[in-house]
Motif scaffolding. Structure first.
Motif, PDB file in Angstrom:
ATOM      1  N   LYS A 100      24.068  37.914  50.797  1.00 32.90           N
ATOM      2  CA  LYS A 100      22.748  38.061  50.099  1.00 32.90           C
ATOM      3  C   LYS A 100      22.796  38.676  48.585  1.00 32.90           C
ATOM      4  N   THR A 101      23.707  39.228  48.328  1.00 28.52           N
ATOM      5  CA  THR A 101      23.696  40.013  47.088  1.00 28.52           C
ATOM      6  C   THR A 101      24.807  39.744  46.171  1.00 28.52           C
ATOM      7  N   ILE A 102      24.836  40.073  44.919  1.00 27.53           N
ATOM      8  CA  ILE A 102      25.926  39.750  44.113  1.00 27.53           C
ATOM      9  C   ILE A 102      27.042  40.579  44.666  1.00 27.53           C
ATOM     10  N   GLY A 103      26.604  41.877  44.828  1.00 24.15           N
ATOM     11  CA  GLY A 103      27.700  42.813  45.421  1.00 24.15           C
ATOM     12  C   GLY A 103      28.541  42.278  46.465  1.00 24.15           C
ATOM     13  N   ASP A 104      27.722  41.513  47.359  1.00 24.69           N
ATOM     14  CA  ASP A 104      28.355  40.923  48.695  1.00 24.69           C
ATOM     15  C   ASP A 104      29.394  39.866  48.100  1.00 24.69           C
ATOM     16  N   ARG A 105      29.075  39.190  47.230  1.00 23.44           N
ATOM     17  CA  ARG A 105      29.544  37.962  46.812  1.00 23.44           C
ATOM     18  C   ARG A 105      31.021  38.491  46.076  1.00 23.44           C
ATOM     19  N   ILE A 106      30.876  39.623  45.216  1.00 27.03           N
ATOM     20  CA  ILE A 106      31.931  40.111  44.649  1.00 27.03           C
ATOM     21  C   ILE A 106      32.893  40.702  45.544  1.00 27.03           C
ATOM     22  N   LYS A 107      32.570  41.453  46.608  1.00 31.50           N
ATOM     23  CA  LYS A 107      33.233  41.924  47.626  1.00 31.50           C
ATOM     24  C   LYS A 107      34.023  41.013  48.338  1.00 31.50           C
ATOM     25  N   PHE A 108      33.288  40.048  48.664  1.00 29.25           N
ATOM     26  CA  PHE A 108      33.948  38.665  49.621  1.00 29.25           C
ATOM     27  C   PHE A 108      35.109  38.048  48.807  1.00 29.25           C
ATOM     28  N   LEU A 109      34.832  37.864  47.597  1.00 29.68           N
ATOM     29  CA  LEU A 109      36.020  37.328  46.539  1.00 29.68           C
ATOM     30  C   LEU A 109      37.225  38.081  46.336  1.00 29.68           C
ATOM     31  N   ARG A 110      36.762  39.526  46.249  1.00 24.78           N
ATOM     32  CA  ARG A 110      37.986  40.540  46.016  1.00 24.78           C
ATOM     33  C   ARG A 110      38.760  40.367  47.283  1.00 24.78           C
ATOM     34  N   LYS A 111      38.129  40.499  48.565  1.00 27.22           N
ATOM     35  CA  LYS A 111      38.747  40.697  49.722  1.00 27.22           C
ATOM     36  C   LYS A 111      39.554  39.270  50.144  1.00 27.22           C
ATOM     37  N   LYS A 112      38.814  38.393  49.928  1.00 24.36           N
ATOM     38  CA  LYS A 112      39.404  36.711  50.000  1.00 24.36           C
ATOM     39  C   LYS A 112      40.663  36.716  49.428  1.00 24.36           C
ATOM     40  N   ASN A 113      40.852  37.379  48.233  1.00 25.05           N
ATOM     41  CA  ASN A 113      41.981  37.283  47.288  1.00 25.05           C
ATOM     42  C   ASN A 113      43.157  38.518  47.464  1.00 25.05           C
ATOM     43  N   LYS A 114      42.726  39.218  48.775  1.00 25.42           N
ATOM     44  CA  LYS A 114      43.561  40.533  48.932  1.00 25.42           C
ATOM     45  C   LYS A 114      43.765  41.443  47.781  1.00 25.42           C
ATOM     46  N   LEU A 115      42.694  41.676  47.101  1.00 27.31           N
ATOM     47  CA  LEU A 115      42.768  42.585  45.851  1.00 27.31           C
ATOM     48  C   LEU A 115      42.234  43.882  46.388  1.00 27.31           C
ATOM     49  N   THR A 116      42.659  44.890  45.882  1.00 28.59           N
ATOM     50  CA  THR A 116      42.159  46.289  45.390  1.00 28.59           C
ATOM     51  C   THR A 116      41.009  46.279  44.347  1.00 28.59           C
ATOM     52  N   GLN A 117      40.021  47.325  44.810  1.00 27.75           N
ATOM     53  CA  GLN A 117      39.199  47.444  43.560  1.00 27.75           C
ATOM     54  C   GLN A 117      39.917  47.737  42.407  1.00 27.75           C
ATOM     55  N   GLN A 118      40.767  48.608  42.259  1.00 28.12           N
ATOM     56  CA  GLN A 118      41.682  48.829  41.222  1.00 28.12           C
ATOM     57  C   GLN A 118      42.374  47.560  40.378  1.00 28.12           C
ATOM     58  N   GLN A 119      42.946  46.621  41.097  1.00 27.70           N
ATOM     59  CA  GLN A 119      43.565  45.445  40.994  1.00 27.70           C
ATOM     60  C   GLN A 119      42.343  44.509  40.018  1.00 27.70           C
ATOM     61  N   LEU A 120      41.328  44.416  40.797  1.00 30.44           N
ATOM     62  CA  LEU A 120      40.230  43.598  40.407  1.00 30.44           C
ATOM     63  C   LEU A 120      39.749  44.127  38.947  1.00 30.44           C
ATOM     64  N   SER A 121      39.624  45.627  38.859  1.00 31.78           N
ATOM     65  CA  SER A 121      39.241  46.303  37.707  1.00 31.78           C
ATOM     66  C   SER A 121      40.395  45.878  36.387  1.00 31.78           C
ATOM     67  N   ALA A 122      41.415  46.183  36.903  1.00 35.93           N
ATOM     68  CA  ALA A 122      42.599  45.859  35.888  1.00 35.93           C
ATOM     69  C   ALA A 122      42.799  44.260  35.242  1.00 35.93           C
ATOM     70  N   GLY A 123      42.377  43.316  36.399  1.00 37.08           N
ATOM     71  CA  GLY A 123      42.098  41.869  35.807  1.00 37.08           C
ATOM     72  C   GLY A 123      40.945  41.566  35.022  1.00 37.08           C
ATOM     73  N   THR A 124      39.727  42.386  35.036  1.00 35.66           N
ATOM     74  CA  THR A 124      38.757  42.018  34.530  1.00 35.66           C
ATOM     75  C   THR A 124      38.497  42.907  33.436  1.00 35.66           C
ATOM     76  N   LYS A 125      39.050  43.996  33.480  1.00 34.39           N
ATOM     77  CA  LYS A 125      38.467  45.368  32.576  1.00 34.39           C
ATOM     78  C   LYS A 125      37.272  45.747  32.726  1.00 34.39           C
ATOM     79  N   VAL A 126      36.861  45.632  33.885  1.00 35.29           N
ATOM     80  CA  VAL A 126      35.494  46.253  34.537  1.00 35.29           C
ATOM     81  C   VAL A 126      35.810  47.432  35.154  1.00 35.29           C
ATOM     82  N   ASN A 127      35.347  48.478  34.954  1.00 37.41           N
ATOM     83  CA  ASN A 127      35.419  49.826  35.387  1.00 37.41           C
ATOM     84  C   ASN A 127      35.457  49.764  36.925  1.00 37.41           C
ATOM     85  N   ARG A 128      36.616  50.282  37.655  1.00 36.11           N
ATOM     86  CA  ARG A 128      36.626  50.530  39.249  1.00 36.11           C
ATOM     87  C   ARG A 128      35.557  50.954  39.797  1.00 36.11           C
ATOM     88  N   GLY A 129      35.039  52.140  39.278  1.00 41.74           N
ATOM     89  CA  GLY A 129      33.854  52.781  39.906  1.00 41.74           C
ATOM     90  C   GLY A 129      32.688  51.839  39.892  1.00 41.74           C
TER      91      GLY A 129
END
Length: 116
Positions: free
Chosen positions: A2-31
């Motif tokens: 339903k939400t953009i947050g749900d879709r971000i989490k879906f993509l991250r988990k589908k690609n077997k990434l941690t929030q820290q790894q996604l942060s490093a790859g996108t330069k978006v703060n992990r928090g």
């Protein structure tokens, strides 16, 4: 989803990434990624762009959950072999997708297909 947050989490988990790894790859703060995924607040347009680019999805899909009609097609119109290729590709993680695309490009160049 339903939400953009749900879709971000879906993509991250589908690609077997941690929030820290996604942060490093996108330069978006992990928090911030955590806050997006927990629907505490919505990402900035810059964060949306970076995350969409990282996962190779449209910003429209990331924001709305609806695919851009120009880039989507009717699955019934696809050749059965193309459907298999798409299914395989969609189940790969980001690193393996990159490897597969590079192999395909190398093959096409070697066989002198002029599509790039």
């Amino acid at each position: 989803m339903k939400t953009i947050g749900d879709r971000i989490k879906f993509l991250r988990k589908k690609n077997k990434l941690t929030q820290q790894q996604l942060s490093a790859g996108t330069k978006v703060n992990r928090g911030n990624i955590s806050d997006y995924e927990n629907n505490k607040f919505k990402p900035s347009s810059e964060a949306v762009f970076r995350i969409a680019k990282y996962f190779n999805v449209s910003t429209e899909w990331l924001i709305t959950g609806k695919e851009d009609r120009i880039n989507s097609c009717n699955p019934q119109e696809l050749d059965p072999d193309v459907k298999i290729l798409l299914k395989v590709y969609n189940n790969l993680n980001k690193e393996h997708k990159k490897l597969l695309l590079q192999e395909a490009k190398d093959f096409l160049l070697q066989e002198k297909y002029d599509i790039f």
